[in-house]
Scaffold this motif. Structure first.
Motif, PDB file in Angstrom:
ATOM      1  N   ALA A  28      -8.344 -12.262   3.107  1.00  0.00           N
ATOM      2  CA  ALA A  28      -7.249 -13.210   2.892  1.00  0.00           C
ATOM      3  C   ALA A  28      -6.384 -12.715   1.741  1.00  0.00           C
ATOM      4  O   ALA A  28      -6.878 -12.054   0.823  1.00  0.00           O
ATOM      5  N   VAL A  29      -5.103 -13.036   1.803  1.00  0.00           N
ATOM      6  CA  VAL A  29      -4.197 -12.733   0.690  1.00  0.00           C
ATOM      7  C   VAL A  29      -4.479 -13.775  -0.390  1.00  0.00           C
ATOM      8  O   VAL A  29      -4.526 -14.972  -0.103  1.00  0.00           O
ATOM      9  N   VAL A  30      -4.678 -13.313  -1.628  1.00  0.00           N
ATOM     10  CA  VAL A  30      -4.994 -14.223  -2.730  1.00  0.00           C
ATOM     11  C   VAL A  30      -3.989 -14.037  -3.862  1.00  0.00           C
ATOM     12  O   VAL A  30      -3.291 -13.025  -3.922  1.00  0.00           O
ATOM     13  N   GLY A  31      -3.951 -15.025  -4.763  1.00  0.00           N
ATOM     14  CA  GLY A  31      -3.055 -14.918  -5.913  1.00  0.00           C
ATOM     15  C   GLY A  31      -1.629 -15.290  -5.538  1.00  0.00           C
ATOM     16  O   GLY A  31      -1.396 -16.234  -4.792  1.00  0.00           O
ATOM     17  N   THR A  32      -0.694 -14.512  -6.023  1.00  0.00           N
ATOM     18  CA  THR A  32       0.724 -14.761  -5.789  1.00  0.00           C
ATOM     19  C   THR A  32       1.037 -14.706  -4.293  1.00  0.00           C
ATOM     20  O   THR A  32       0.606 -13.772  -3.616  1.00  0.00           O
ATOM     21  N   PRO A  33       1.762 -15.696  -3.755  1.00  0.00           N
ATOM     22  CA  PRO A  33       2.106 -15.655  -2.331  1.00  0.00           C
ATOM     23  C   PRO A  33       2.833 -14.356  -1.965  1.00  0.00           C
ATOM     24  O   PRO A  33       3.647 -13.845  -2.734  1.00  0.00           O
ATOM     25  N   ALA A  34       2.499 -13.826  -0.812  1.00  0.00           N
ATOM     26  CA  ALA A  34       3.100 -12.582  -0.320  1.00  0.00           C
ATOM     27  C   ALA A  34       3.492 -12.771   1.139  1.00  0.00           C
ATOM     28  O   ALA A  34       2.802 -12.296   2.043  1.00  0.00           O
ATOM     29  N   PRO A  35       4.603 -13.480   1.399  1.00  0.00           N
ATOM     30  CA  PRO A  35       4.975 -13.786   2.786  1.00  0.00           C
ATOM     31  C   PRO A  35       5.315 -12.549   3.623  1.00  0.00           C
ATOM     32  O   PRO A  35       5.418 -12.643   4.841  1.00  0.00           O
ATOM     33  N   TRP A  36       5.453 -11.399   2.986  1.00  0.00           N
ATOM     34  CA  TRP A  36       5.753 -10.171   3.733  1.00  0.00           C
ATOM     35  C   TRP A  36       4.492  -9.535   4.337  1.00  0.00           C
ATOM     36  O   TRP A  36       4.565  -8.608   5.107  1.00  0.00           O
ATOM     37  N   ILE A  37       3.304 -10.045   3.969  1.00  0.00           N
ATOM     38  CA  ILE A  37       2.030  -9.518   4.466  1.00  0.00           C
ATOM     39  C   ILE A  37       1.542 -10.396   5.617  1.00  0.00           C
ATOM     40  O   ILE A  37       1.476 -11.623   5.488  1.00  0.00           O
ATOM     41  N   THR A  38       1.184  -9.772   6.729  1.00  0.00           N
ATOM     42  CA  THR A  38       0.557 -10.462   7.851  1.00  0.00           C
ATOM     43  C   THR A  38      -0.763  -9.773   8.147  1.00  0.00           C
ATOM     44  O   THR A  38      -0.787  -8.566   8.446  1.00  0.00           O
ATOM     45  N   LEU A  39      -1.856 -10.518   8.037  1.00  0.00           N
ATOM     46  CA  LEU A  39      -3.168  -9.976   8.365  1.00  0.00           C
ATOM     47  C   LEU A  39      -3.332 -10.035   9.883  1.00  0.00           C
ATOM     48  O   LEU A  39      -3.291 -11.113  10.468  1.00  0.00           O
ATOM     49  N   THR A  40      -3.488  -8.876  10.516  1.00  0.00           N
ATOM     50  CA  THR A  40      -3.601  -8.827  11.979  1.00  0.00           C
ATOM     51  C   THR A  40      -5.043  -8.694  12.432  1.00  0.00           C
ATOM     52  O   THR A  40      -5.362  -9.047  13.553  1.00  0.00           O
ATOM     53  N   ASN A  41      -5.909  -8.166  11.608  1.00  0.00           N
ATOM     54  CA  ASN A  41      -7.350  -8.136  11.858  1.00  0.00           C
ATOM     55  C   ASN A  41      -8.012  -8.446  10.526  1.00  0.00           C
ATOM     56  O   ASN A  41      -8.180  -7.572   9.695  1.00  0.00           O
ATOM     57  N   ILE A  68      -5.258  -8.438  -1.375  1.00  0.00           N
ATOM     58  CA  ILE A  68      -6.009  -8.891  -0.211  1.00  0.00           C
ATOM     59  C   ILE A  68      -7.486  -8.841  -0.605  1.00  0.00           C
ATOM     60  O   ILE A  68      -7.984  -7.791  -1.017  1.00  0.00           O
ATOM     61  N   ARG A  69      -8.159  -9.970  -0.510  1.00  0.00           N
ATOM     62  CA  ARG A  69      -9.569 -10.045  -0.896  1.00  0.00           C
ATOM     63  C   ARG A  69     -10.451 -10.029   0.347  1.00  0.00           C
ATOM     64  O   ARG A  69     -10.288 -10.840   1.246  1.00  0.00           O
ATOM     65  N   GLN A  77     -14.336  -7.715  -2.594  1.00  0.00           N
ATOM     66  CA  GLN A  77     -13.649  -6.472  -2.971  1.00  0.00           C
ATOM     67  C   GLN A  77     -12.161  -6.718  -2.762  1.00  0.00           C
ATOM     68  O   GLN A  77     -11.759  -7.204  -1.703  1.00  0.00           O
ATOM     69  N   ASP A  78     -11.354  -6.399  -3.771  1.00  0.00           N
ATOM     70  CA  ASP A  78      -9.905  -6.587  -3.666  1.00  0.00           C
ATOM     71  C   ASP A  78      -9.219  -5.292  -3.257  1.00  0.00           C
ATOM     72  O   ASP A  78      -9.580  -4.209  -3.721  1.00  0.00           O
ATOM     73  N   VAL A  79      -8.220  -5.438  -2.401  1.00  0.00           N
ATOM     74  CA  VAL A  79      -7.351  -4.334  -1.984  1.00  0.00           C
ATOM     75  C   VAL A  79      -5.957  -4.677  -2.483  1.00  0.00           C
ATOM     76  O   VAL A  79      -5.446  -5.762  -2.188  1.00  0.00           O
ATOM     77  N   THR A  80      -5.353  -3.779  -3.251  1.00  0.00           N
ATOM     78  CA  THR A  80      -3.998  -4.012  -3.748  1.00  0.00           C
ATOM     79  C   THR A  80      -3.002  -3.254  -2.883  1.00  0.00           C
ATOM     80  O   THR A  80      -3.153  -2.055  -2.651  1.00  0.00           O
ATOM     81  N   ASP A  81      -2.021  -3.967  -2.384  1.00  0.00           N
ATOM     82  CA  ASP A  81      -0.938  -3.362  -1.610  1.00  0.00           C
ATOM     83  C   ASP A  81       0.296  -3.376  -2.503  1.00  0.00           C
ATOM     84  O   ASP A  81       0.840  -4.439  -2.795  1.00  0.00           O
ATOM     85  N   ALA A  82       0.706  -2.200  -2.983  1.00  0.00           N
ATOM     86  CA  ALA A  82       1.882  -2.100  -3.863  1.00  0.00           C
ATOM     87  C   ALA A  82       2.891  -1.174  -3.213  1.00  0.00           C
ATOM     88  O   ALA A  82       2.531  -0.141  -2.650  1.00  0.00           O
ATOM     89  N   PHE A  83       4.150  -1.551  -3.269  1.00  0.00           N
ATOM     90  CA  PHE A  83       5.209  -0.733  -2.676  1.00  0.00           C
ATOM     91  C   PHE A  83       6.544  -1.050  -3.334  1.00  0.00           C
ATOM     92  O   PHE A  83       6.683  -2.047  -4.042  1.00  0.00           O
TER      93      PHE A  83
END
Length: 136
Positions: A28-41, A68-69, A77-83
């Protein structure tokens, strides 16, 4: 401002140890909202692939980050998506309008100069051409 096509990302989720093959995981996306992220699986059992897409088409130029946690068997485990969203290439010509006068029968050419500027992503090394259009 961003690119028009969403970018898909795959992240390996590896579970090991006793019972790993039957342990469920979720993301799940956690913390600050990130409406540009869509979890597909965003879940599975045993090792698998977390898949998500990033749609920057509505984002302004700037840096973005989302967390994404992944949770499995009480562990996280956290995954950081930075761009970064950069500006698209832009062309400017100055002056954009010129005017002048000529004397009929005078063969002396009139020389005009315009500055051509390319800015933004992909501009470096980009070729450009100029052509005359119009007439009497």
């Amino acid at each position: 401002a961003g690119s028009s096509a969403p970018v898909t990302q795959d992240v390996a989720v590896t579970l090991s140890g006793t019972g790993a093959g039957s342990t469920a995981w979720s993301a799940a996306v956690v913390g600050t909202p990130a409406p540009w992220i869509t979890l597909t699986n965003a879940g599975g059992t045993g090792s698998g692939t977390l898949q998500y897409s990033r749609d920057a088409s509505t984002l302004a130029v700037g840096s973005y980050s989302a967390t994404i946690r992944v949770t499995a068997g009480g562990l996280t485990q956290d995954v950081t998506d930075a761009f970064t969203v950069t500006a698209p290439m832009a062309l400017s010509v100055a002056p954009s309008t010129t005017s002048g006068s000529a004397i009929t029968g005078n063969a002396t050419p009139v020389s005009l100069t315009a500055a051509v500027t390319l800015n933004g992503t992909g501009a470096a090394g980009q070729a450009w051409t100029a052509a005359v259009q119009g007439g009497p």
